[in-house]
Design a protein around this motif. Structure first.
Motif, PDB file in Angstrom:
ATOM      1  N   LYS A  86       0.831  -1.202   0.000  1.00 17.41           N
ATOM      2  CA  LYS A  86       0.000   0.000   0.000  1.00 17.41           C
ATOM      3  C   LYS A  86       0.865   1.252   0.000  1.00 17.41           C
ATOM      4  O   LYS A  86       0.537   2.245  -0.672  1.00 17.41           O
ATOM      5  CB  LYS A  86      -0.919  -0.008   1.218  1.00 17.41           C
ATOM      6  CG  LYS A  86      -2.052  -1.004   1.122  1.00 17.41           C
ATOM      7  CD  LYS A  86      -2.930  -0.957   2.375  1.00 17.41           C
ATOM      8  CE  LYS A  86      -4.102  -1.938   2.256  1.00 17.41           C
ATOM      9  NZ  LYS A  86      -4.950  -1.906   3.476  1.00 17.41           N
ATOM     10  N   TYR A  87       1.955   1.198   0.759  1.00 16.67           N
ATOM     11  CA  TYR A  87       2.875   2.340   0.778  1.00 16.67           C
ATOM     12  C   TYR A  87       3.431   2.607  -0.617  1.00 16.67           C
ATOM     13  O   TYR A  87       3.593   3.754  -1.040  1.00 16.67           O
ATOM     14  CB  TYR A  87       4.005   2.065   1.780  1.00 16.67           C
ATOM     15  CG  TYR A  87       5.198   2.981   1.611  1.00 16.67           C
ATOM     16  CD1 TYR A  87       5.142   4.302   2.023  1.00 16.67           C
ATOM     17  CD2 TYR A  87       6.365   2.515   1.016  1.00 16.67           C
ATOM     18  CE1 TYR A  87       6.227   5.153   1.855  1.00 16.67           C
ATOM     19  CE2 TYR A  87       7.461   3.341   0.839  1.00 16.67           C
ATOM     20  CZ  TYR A  87       7.390   4.670   1.262  1.00 16.67           C
ATOM     21  OH  TYR A  87       8.459   5.504   1.083  1.00 16.67           O
ATOM     22  N   LEU A  88       3.678   1.521  -1.369  1.00 13.86           N
ATOM     23  CA  LEU A  88       4.225   1.650  -2.729  1.00 13.86           C
ATOM     24  C   LEU A  88       3.134   1.915  -3.766  1.00 13.86           C
ATOM     25  O   LEU A  88       3.441   2.003  -4.966  1.00 13.86           O
ATOM     26  CB  LEU A  88       4.979   0.365  -3.110  1.00 13.86           C
ATOM     27  CG  LEU A  88       6.228   0.029  -2.296  1.00 13.86           C
ATOM     28  CD1 LEU A  88       6.730  -1.368  -2.647  1.00 13.86           C
ATOM     29  CD2 LEU A  88       7.337   1.056  -2.542  1.00 13.86           C
ATOM     30  N   ASN A  89       1.859   1.990  -3.300  1.00 13.60           N
ATOM     31  CA  ASN A  89       0.727   2.200  -4.200  1.00 13.60           C
ATOM     32  C   ASN A  89       0.575   1.050  -5.198  1.00 13.60           C
ATOM     33  O   ASN A  89       0.196   1.250  -6.356  1.00 13.60           O
ATOM     34  CB  ASN A  89       0.867   3.520  -4.977  1.00 13.60           C
ATOM     35  CG  ASN A  89       0.851   4.718  -4.051  1.00 13.60           C
ATOM     36  OD1 ASN A  89       0.083   4.741  -3.083  1.00 13.60           O
ATOM     37  ND2 ASN A  89       1.694   5.696  -4.340  1.00 13.60           N
ATOM     38  N   LEU A  90       0.907  -0.152  -4.723  1.00  8.27           N
ATOM     39  CA  LEU A  90       0.799  -1.330  -5.588  1.00  8.27           C
ATOM     40  C   LEU A  90      -0.426  -2.181  -5.246  1.00  8.27           C
ATOM     41  O   LEU A  90      -0.866  -2.986  -6.079  1.00  8.27           O
ATOM     42  CB  LEU A  90       2.056  -2.196  -5.465  1.00  8.27           C
ATOM     43  CG  LEU A  90       3.361  -1.572  -5.965  1.00  8.27           C
ATOM     44  CD1 LEU A  90       4.535  -2.463  -5.599  1.00  8.27           C
ATOM     45  CD2 LEU A  90       3.301  -1.355  -7.470  1.00  8.27           C
ATOM     46  N   LEU A  91      -0.961  -2.065  -4.026  1.00  9.93           N
ATOM     47  CA  LEU A  91      -2.049  -2.920  -3.575  1.00  9.93           C
ATOM     48  C   LEU A  91      -3.249  -2.083  -3.148  1.00  9.93           C
ATOM     49  O   LEU A  91      -3.118  -0.930  -2.719  1.00  9.93           O
ATOM     50  CB  LEU A  91      -1.592  -3.790  -2.398  1.00  9.93           C
ATOM     51  CG  LEU A  91      -0.422  -4.744  -2.644  1.00  9.93           C
ATOM     52  CD1 LEU A  91      -0.117  -5.531  -1.388  1.00  9.93           C
ATOM     53  CD2 LEU A  91      -0.718  -5.692  -3.807  1.00  9.93           C
ATOM     54  N   LYS A  92      -4.397  -2.745  -3.254  1.00 12.87           N
ATOM     55  CA  LYS A  92      -5.646  -2.122  -2.808  1.00 12.87           C
ATOM     56  C   LYS A  92      -5.969  -2.617  -1.402  1.00 12.87           C
ATOM     57  O   LYS A  92      -5.308  -3.489  -0.855  1.00 12.87           O
ATOM     58  CB  LYS A  92      -6.767  -2.460  -3.787  1.00 12.87           C
ATOM     59  CG  LYS A  92      -6.507  -1.917  -5.197  1.00 12.87           C
ATOM     60  CD  LYS A  92      -7.616  -2.330  -6.140  1.00 12.87           C
ATOM     61  CE  LYS A  92      -7.325  -1.815  -7.556  1.00 12.87           C
ATOM     62  NZ  LYS A  92      -8.360  -2.231  -8.534  1.00 12.87           N
ATOM     63  N   ASP A  93      -7.039  -2.112  -0.856  1.00 13.97           N
ATOM     64  CA  ASP A  93      -7.394  -2.430   0.532  1.00 13.97           C
ATOM     65  C   ASP A  93      -7.742  -3.898   0.734  1.00 13.97           C
ATOM     66  O   ASP A  93      -7.556  -4.450   1.813  1.00 13.97           O
ATOM     67  CB  ASP A  93      -8.576  -1.557   0.975  1.00 13.97           C
ATOM     68  CG  ASP A  93      -8.173  -0.085   1.078  1.00 13.97           C
ATOM     69  OD1 ASP A  93      -6.957   0.168   1.232  1.00 13.97           O
ATOM     70  OD2 ASP A  93      -9.061   0.782   1.004  1.00 13.97           O
ATOM     71  N   ASP A  94      -8.302  -4.565  -0.294  1.00 15.68           N
ATOM     72  CA  ASP A  94      -8.733  -5.965  -0.130  1.00 15.68           C
ATOM     73  C   ASP A  94      -7.646  -6.962  -0.515  1.00 15.68           C
ATOM     74  O   ASP A  94      -7.916  -8.144  -0.725  1.00 15.68           O
ATOM     75  CB  ASP A  94      -9.984  -6.221  -0.969  1.00 15.68           C
ATOM     76  CG  ASP A  94      -9.727  -5.950  -2.453  1.00 15.68           C
ATOM     77  OD1 ASP A  94      -8.670  -5.351  -2.774  1.00 15.68           O
ATOM     78  OD2 ASP A  94     -10.579  -6.327  -3.278  1.00 15.68           O
ATOM     79  N   ALA A  95      -6.390  -6.509  -0.617  1.00 10.81           N
ATOM     80  CA  ALA A  95      -5.313  -7.386  -1.100  1.00 10.81           C
ATOM     81  C   ALA A  95      -4.924  -8.446  -0.083  1.00 10.81           C
ATOM     82  O   ALA A  95      -4.370  -9.494  -0.448  1.00 10.81           O
ATOM     83  CB  ALA A  95      -4.089  -6.549  -1.461  1.00 10.81           C
ATOM     84  N   GLU A  96      -5.212  -8.217   1.180  1.00  9.08           N
ATOM     85  CA  GLU A  96      -4.758  -9.148   2.215  1.00  9.08           C
ATOM     86  C   GLU A  96      -5.346 -10.532   2.016  1.00  9.08           C
ATOM     87  O   GLU A  96      -4.649 -11.544   2.153  1.00  9.08           O
ATOM     88  CB  GLU A  96      -5.123  -8.596   3.598  1.00  9.08           C
ATOM     89  CG  GLU A  96      -4.511  -9.401   4.730  1.00  9.08           C
ATOM     90  CD  GLU A  96      -4.681  -8.710   6.077  1.00  9.08           C
ATOM     91  OE1 GLU A  96      -4.898  -9.430   7.071  1.00  9.08           O
ATOM     92  OE2 GLU A  96      -4.601  -7.463   6.140  1.00  9.08           O
ATOM     93  N   ASN A  97      -6.615 -10.600   1.701  1.00 10.88           N
ATOM     94  CA  ASN A  97      -7.270 -11.894   1.505  1.00 10.88           C
ATOM     95  C   ASN A  97      -6.681 -12.620   0.305  1.00 10.88           C
ATOM     96  O   ASN A  97      -6.460 -13.841   0.340  1.00 10.88           O
ATOM     97  CB  ASN A  97      -8.773 -11.693   1.332  1.00 10.88           C
ATOM     98  CG  ASN A  97      -9.505 -13.013   1.240  1.00 10.88           C
ATOM     99  OD1 ASN A  97      -9.381 -13.862   2.122  1.00 10.88           O
ATOM    100  ND2 ASN A  97     -10.253 -13.207   0.154  1.00 10.88           N
ATOM    101  N   ASP A  98      -6.414 -11.904  -0.781  1.00  5.85           N
ATOM    102  CA  ASP A  98      -5.835 -12.533  -1.977  1.00  5.85           C
ATOM    103  C   ASP A  98      -4.445 -13.081  -1.702  1.00  5.85           C
ATOM    104  O   ASP A  98      -4.088 -14.170  -2.169  1.00  5.85           O
ATOM    105  CB  ASP A  98      -5.766 -11.506  -3.115  1.00  5.85           C
ATOM    106  CG  ASP A  98      -7.130 -11.239  -3.733  1.00  5.85           C
ATOM    107  OD1 ASP A  98      -8.048 -12.038  -3.489  1.00  5.85           O
ATOM    108  OD2 ASP A  98      -7.266 -10.233  -4.447  1.00  5.85           O
ATOM    109  N   LEU A  99      -3.658 -12.341  -0.944  1.00  3.98           N
ATOM    110  CA  LEU A  99      -2.308 -12.823  -0.619  1.00  3.98           C
ATOM    111  C   LEU A  99      -2.380 -14.060   0.265  1.00  3.98           C
ATOM    112  O   LEU A  99      -1.567 -14.988   0.113  1.00  3.98           O
ATOM    113  CB  LEU A  99      -1.505 -11.716   0.076  1.00  3.98           C
ATOM    114  CG  LEU A  99      -0.057 -12.052   0.420  1.00  3.98           C
ATOM    115  CD1 LEU A  99       0.719 -12.540  -0.805  1.00  3.98           C
ATOM    116  CD2 LEU A  99       0.658 -10.843   1.028  1.00  3.98           C
ATOM    117  N   CYS A 100      -3.372 -14.108   1.163  1.00  4.23           N
ATOM    118  CA  CYS A 100      -3.557 -15.322   1.984  1.00  4.23           C
ATOM    119  C   CYS A 100      -3.831 -16.526   1.093  1.00  4.23           C
ATOM    120  O   CYS A 100      -3.247 -17.601   1.283  1.00  4.23           O
ATOM    121  CB  CYS A 100      -4.735 -15.128   2.939  1.00  4.23           C
ATOM    122  SG  CYS A 100      -4.398 -14.032   4.316  1.00  4.23           S
TER     123      CYS A 100
END
Length: 1304
Positions: free
Chosen positions: A1068-1082
């Motif tokens: 998110k700091y790098l502006n690469l991910l959105k707010d719902d990215a945590e579930n996808d990475l899991c």
């Protein structure tokens, strides 16, 4: 007994006391080599003589001091005692020092010393007078004894070491001296000359040498030395001896040169008394005795004069040197070809100084060495030629003896025993001269000017003798010399065995870098050393006397050669300096083959020898110098030497287990006990040899596979605790081996079991909390101290070296903190969990009160925590198990000043500053320009600490750098070409090379273009085409459907969950991910885990890291997730295809965790290919490309492999900016897995100056772990990496491909 009433009886009594003391210490004093040494013996007599206080003279002195100073001492003691009672004193030691000082300053002390001096002078003068009278009475008796015992000439008093202090002199005027010179004229009657000579001996030598008539007197004395009357010439020698011992160089040089001239003329005149070589030398012969006396006096002066001739003009020294070389160069021409050869002066000098000690002393100092070498080069080269000729002659004699055509002599042991030899045969004289020549040449070769004297032309020989020829000749003496006793292995003074002498010379040459490079490090010399080994391997018959002894000497020389970089390279690669190029059969191959045959006892000539263990050990040690290095291990690996040594150790271990326990009262020196001791020594030697495989990453894996890993670590700890050296060729301790072991899980367990970690932590606690026992603190320091005290620095660095993630996980994984309600002050931590509990997480009053030095100890713990958390896996483990960030926040909250209005400002102290730094470090992710870390220092002025402190989340935005995501580049001609090539693959090999060429061109010219979606597209398409090409697919992947339903029942560990949060926060700091990215990475990580488990094998191991899959967090998969901008499907598709490529084994750490693609013993070891392959070659290339950096690591006891494993495991997160991490991944995927190694070498090249600087400040490991890679750009070093590829790629890729199980 004061001076005022010092009677004759008192004097006699004191003399008897002195005489008793001197008689008691007579042996010690007479054995002293000089007057200064004798004085030292007397000064330290109380320490060395247990009867010191029983001597009457000592008792007398004690009583004398007590009576003179007793009242003064009592008075001063009373004063100090009263002062102490009032609180002014500081201890017993200070009291003694104060009383001593005051007593020595008192008037009574001065009077006592004056009186005592006068008393002693009277007594000593009387003793000296009586001694001179006794000496005169004994002279006649001595003369009679001399007539009966001519062979005792060694004990006469003609030596220059004869003391001149106890001589009575007759002072003479110039007129008297002139008259004396006239009477000593050889034309005068014998009686007149003898009387004059007697007078001369009693005159002070300085007066005689300073008189105007000295030149004439010198001529008379030189002529008179040839007088038939030996008594007369003896008196002249006695006068010379007095002169040498009591006169300065400007006088003694004339005496020396006159004596040398006399001897020169004597040998040139061809006197009948000069024996021939065939006659030998009878030292009971009167004429020979006279000649030896003169030569001995000359030689003793030669040995003594170097100690003081530097204080005089160079011309004086040059006169002495030239007269000596002129004498030794004397060669009397033979009148007839068949006439026997007369002995030259050098034979007699060699008889008296067989090892040429005089020449060694002359060559020691540059001042004299330059003169000697200049004269040898310009005028007296014949002396060197004669020495070489003698060595050649003796070697030919040895060869003839081996062939059975003649007999050759080795100096018998009687020469060095108490038995006095009286006759030397011609053969013995030739051998003595050979030894003298060998020692002289050995000393000459040490120096460049001496080596410049070669090549040398010998008489009656074609061609020249070069330096290499001479070295080969020396080496052949080792195995071609006559039979020598096996006890020659014990090198002791006086051993004149040719093999031992040559070995000593070669050892000296090998120990000097410049000399060894010029003389020893040549293929010809190595071939000469290996000649008997080649013959033994080929079964060629050789006439070698004492083959075991000879081979041990050869092994010793080879070990010294292998211990130096240039020598090691010569053994490994011959004349080829390219280490990556496969060379033909080099010396290393011969040595390791021979060593394996020795271990297998497959050499018939040596079978059954008692010396086999020593011989095996000597050659294993040579191999050890090679396999202790990365490049050496690469050459030796095919031979499986580690297995042979392990097999020998197992046999020795079985034998040692059968040794019965010693019974008190039995004979401990029996042959059985000796044999059992030999077995135990052999067992320890083999363990030590196995242990040294742990010096390199790949060697550590080989050691683990032998099954002797734990025993080796226990053995290492036993030596480490005794502070024993690693080996005679290793300058540093066990630090490197410990750091190598600490980078692996089995190493962690072995170090824990051996007691090493407990000992380390116990020592840390002793210096941190208890203080050093030997450090006496009288006053506390009034100035601030370093955060980590210098006394604790060594322990701190040892812990940093030790606590890598594999160690942390094995030793504290799934373990709770003790958190006891009470801690005893005597309770000492013994393991890693205790260190965390007592020094880092101080979350209770009980822990704080248990520390003597709370602030210093806690700062130590926080500094350690800061270094540990630089490894992101360690950070996640500590956070998941102990919630360290919350503990630190709570501590910061308690460090706030409470005011009536509520919480106020933070208290700024050492602990709050350190906690603030750690909190920012562990909660912010990013490279050098992506995060701001607060400093640990305070500034001067009104705002000493400008960094904002906090006690709750979120972090102040002050520490966040502005995110600088680069916009995707739409159009670029080079980039379009590369994308076009990836879309339309043509011929596979050409296409791949073309893509790589285009990629390199873009990276060098416009590296910022390769980022974001363009980077994702590039690596996606490349991996797609590579995975479809069977020749590029290294692993089989099988079929896997990435349906989310398949992983619903899967769960992630707390470490993985924390890692996901950290990744998403960074994304998110790098502006690469959105707010719902945590579930996808899991889901991505669960799919990866399930997919990789399909390719895992079951292993039997107690290692914690092998129980539940990969022990750390998947940083590579997370990096790909960010590159794909959080697209789950793209990420999974890419990873599935990527897993078939060889590069996946080295970029994606979980890929080969207990994988079926690894040999079972490698999988069970828990040692990853990134360590035993990538890190191994990083060390090898670092040594070749950046030797200063490699040496810095070695000196620090730290290893490149450990820090590189940390960098590579977490894909350089926190060390590089995101753009550089992307370039690293892309470079390895496009250009090949070996670029991972070149990348690390480039990083070290970038850090070279910093590494050298931090090596000096002794914090290299802390710097490398804590500091990001500032100003490092992959594109800047791509050209350098490309330059490494042609040299190293063949070896690196071959070995990287060999990590999987081979189909057989």
């Amino acid at each position: 007994m004061m001076m005022s009433h010092f009677s004759c009886e008192d004097e006699a009594l004191l003399q008897s006391m002195l005489r008793q003391l001197l008689q008691s210490v007579k042996e010690k004093i007479t054995g002293a080599p000089s007057v200064e040494c004798a004085e030292e013996i007397l000064l330290h007599l109380e320490e060395t003589d247990e009867n010191f206080h029983n001597y009457e003279f000592v008792k007398y002195l004690r009583q004398y001091i007590c009576s003179a100073l007793g009242s003064v001492i009592e008075e001063e003691t009373d004063k100090c005692t009263s002062a102490q009672n009032q609180g002014e004193g500081t201890g017993y030691d200070t009291l003694v020092q104060h009383v001593t000082k005051k007593t020595r300053e008192s008037k009574e002390y001065r009077e006592m010393m004056h009186s005592l001096k006068n008393v002693m002078m009277v007594a000593v003068e009387s003793l000296i007078n009586k001694f001179e009278e006794d000496q005169m009475r004994n002279k006649e008796m001595h003369r009679k004894i001399k007539k009966e015992q001519h062979s005792a000439y060694y004990t006469d008093n003609c030596s220059d070491s004869d003391s001149s202090f106890n001589q009575s002199y007759t002072f003479m005027t110039q007129e008297q001296l002139q008259l004396l010179v006239e009477r000593l004229d050889p034309t005068q009657p014998k009686e007149v000359r003898q009387e004059a000579m007697q007078t001369l001996c009693s005159a002070p030598p300085s007066d005689v040498l300073n008189c105007e008539s000295w030149p004439n007197l010198r001529k008379h004395l030189t002529m008179s030395l040839s007088d038939p009357d030996s008594t007369f010439s003896d008196k002249i020698l006695r006068f010379y001896a007095k002169t040498f011992s009591s006169s300065p160089l400007n006088m003694t040089r004339e005496v020396y040169t006159s004596l040398a001239k006399h001897l020169e003329l004597f040998f040139l005149s061809g006197e009948k008394c000069v024996p021939t070589i065939s006659d030998g030398v009878d030292i009971t012969n009167t004429e020979i005795i006279r000649l030896l006396k003169k030569m001995r006096l000359l030689n003793e002066y030669q040995r003594e004069v170097p100690s003081f001739w530097i204080r005089h003009p160079e011309k004086y020294m040059e006169e002495i040197v030239e007269s000596t070389l002129l004498l030794l160069s004397v060669k009397r021409e033979q009148r007839h070809l068949v006439s026997p050869k007369l002995l030259d002066p050098v034979y007699f000098l060699a008889l008296l100084d067989i090892k040429a000690v005089w020449f060694k002393k002359w060559m020691h100092a540059y001042y004299s060495r330059t003169v000697v070498l200049r004269l040898l080069e310009k005028k007296y080269k014949s002396l060197i030629t004669a020495s070489v000729q003698q060595c050649v002659y003796y070697f030919e004699s040895c060869e003839s003896a081996v062939d059975g055509t003649s007999r050759v002599c080795v100096l018998p042991q009687q020469h060095i025993s108490s038995y006095q030899k009286t006759f030397y045969t011609g053969q013995e004289l030739q051998y003595i001269y050979f030894v003298h020549s060998l020692c002289l040449l050995g000393r000459l070769l040490i120096y460049k000017q001496g080596r410049n004297l070669f090549p040398i032309q010998l008489e009656n020989r074609k061609g020249f003798i070069s330096l290499t020829d001479l070295l080969v000749l020396f080496i052949r003496f080792i195995y071609c010399s006559p039979t020598c006793p096996k006890t020659a292995l014990t090198v002791h003074t006086g051993n004149y065995c040719p093999a031992v002498l040559v070995t000593e010379v070669l050892q000296i040459l090998c120990d000097r870098t410049e000399c060894a490079t010029e003389c020893v490090y040549t293929n010809t010399v190595i071939d000469a050393l290996l000649h008997p080994i080649h013959n033994l391997l080929n079964g060629t018959q050789m006439n070698i006397n004492c083959p075991e002894t000879s081979l041990i000497h050869i092994a010793d020389i080879l070990a010294r050669i292998a211990a130096v970089e240039d020598g090691l390279s010569l053994l490994l690669y011959g004349g080829n300096t390219n280490s990556a190029k496969k060379d033909s059969f080099t010396a290393a191959h011969t040595i390791v083959q021979f060593t394996k045959k020795l271990l297998d006892e497959n050499i018939s000539v040596l079978s059954g020898s008692e010396m086999m263990p020593a011989l095996k050990g000597a050659f294993i040690f040579v191999c050890r110098q090679m396999y202790g290095t990365c490049e050496g291990l690469q050459v030796l690996i095919p031979y499986g030497l580690h297995e042979s040594i392990a097999e020998a150790w197992k046999k020795a271990s079985l034998l040692s287990e059968r040794i019965p326990t010693p019974v008190p009262g039995t004979d401990s020196i029996s042959s059985g006990n000796q044999e059992s001791q030999n077995i135990m020594v052999w067992e320890e030697t083999l363990l030590d040899d196995l242990l040294n495989f742990a010096a390199t990453p790949k060697g550590l894996l080989l050691l683990h596979n032998t099954g002797a890993f734990n025993e080796c670590v226990t053995f290492m700890f036993s030596r480490f605790s005794k502070k024993l050296q690693v080996s005679g060729c290793e300058r540093f301790g066990y630090g490197v081996m410990v750091t190598q072991m600490a980078a692996t899980s089995p190493g962690a367990v072995a170090l824990q079991r051996s007691g090493f970690i407990k000992a380390l932590i116990t020592e840390l606690w002793a210096v941190l909390e208890s203080g050093r026992d030997d450090l006496r603190v009288t006053h506390p320091s009034s100035i601030p101290v370093d955060p980590i005290d210098r006394s604790c620095q060594k322990s701190f660095l040892a812990l940093v070296n030790l606590l890598s993630y594999p160690v942390i996980y094995e030793l504290i994984g799934d373990q709770e903190l003790p958190n006891k309600p009470e801690y005893s002050l005597r309770e000492v931590p013994t393991n890693v969990i205790d260190v965390i509990d007592r020094l880092i997480i101080l979350n209770s009053e009980a822990k704080i009160h248990s520390l003597f030095s709370y602030e210093q100890s806690h700062i130590f713990g926080l500094r350690l925590l800061s270094v540990l958390c630089c490894d992101l896996d360690t950070l996640l483990l500590l956070e998941s198990q102990y919630k360290i960030s919350q503990v630190l926040l709570n501590d910061q909250k308690e460090n706030v000043i409470e005011t009536s209005e509520g919480p106020g400002n933070f208290i700024i102290d050492g602990l709050s500053v350190e906690r603030n730094h750690v909190l920012v470090r562990i909660n912010l992710t990013g490279g050098p320009t992506e995060r701001i870390l607060p400093l640990r220092i305070l500034n001067k002025g009104t705002d000493p600490y400008p960094w904002p402190m906090f006690s709750s989340y979120p972090l102040p935005r002050f520490y966040l750098s502005e995110a600088r995501r680069k916009a995707d580049v739409g159009q670029d001609s080079d980039l379009n070409k590369l994308l076009a090539s990836l879309k339309n693959p043509e011929k596979q090999i050409v296409w791949i090379e073309n893509c790589r060429r285009q990629f390199c061109k873009i990276m060098k010219a416009k590296p910022d273009v390769i980022n974001g979606t363009i980077l994702a597209e590039l690596i996606e398409k490349l991996v797609l085409h590579l995975s479809e090409n069977p020749s590029e697919c290294y692993f089989g992947t099988g079929v896997y459907e990435a349906a989310d339903a398949n992983v619903k029942n899967e769960s992630l560990s707390s470490v993985q969950q924390l890692g996901i949060k950290l990744t998403v926060r960074y994304g998110k700091y790098l502006n690469l991910l959105k707010d719902d990215a945590e579930n996808d990475l899991c889901l991505v990580l669960m799919h990866c885990d399930k997919f990789l488990k399909q390719q895992q094998t079951s292993v039997k191991s107690s290692l914690r890291c092998l129980q539940r899959g990969y022990a750390g967090y998947d940083w590579f998969a997370s990096s790909v997730f960010l590159i794909m901008s959080g697209d789950k499907e793209k990420t999974l598709t890419f990873l599935h295809r990527f897993s078939s490529l060889l590069i996946s084994a080295f970029l994606w750490m979980p890929r080969l965790c207990v994988s079926v693609h690894l040999p079972i013993d490698t999988a069970e070891s828990g040692i990853h290919p990134v360590y035993f392959c990538s890190a191994h070659y990083i060390e090898m290339l670092l040594k070749a490309e950046l030797p200063l950096v490699f040496s810095a690591f070695h000196m620090s006891g730290f290893t490149p492999s450990q820090i590189c494993q940390q960098w590579l495991t977490q894909c350089f997160w926190n060390y590089m900016d995101w753009s550089e991490i992307c370039h690293y991944i892309a470079t390895c995927i496009f250009l090949g897995p070996d670029y991972q190694i070149y990348m690390c070498i480039s990083v070290f090249k970038h850090l070279q100056q910093d590494i050298l600087q931090h090596t000096q400040t002794q914090d290299l490991q802390v710097f490398l772990k804590e500091e990001a890679l500032h100003r490092f750009r992959v594109s800047d070093y791509l050209e350098y990496m490309e330059s490494l590829e042609p040299t190293y790629r063949p070896v690196l890729l071959r070995d990287m491909r060999n990590i999987r199980v081979q189909c057989t």
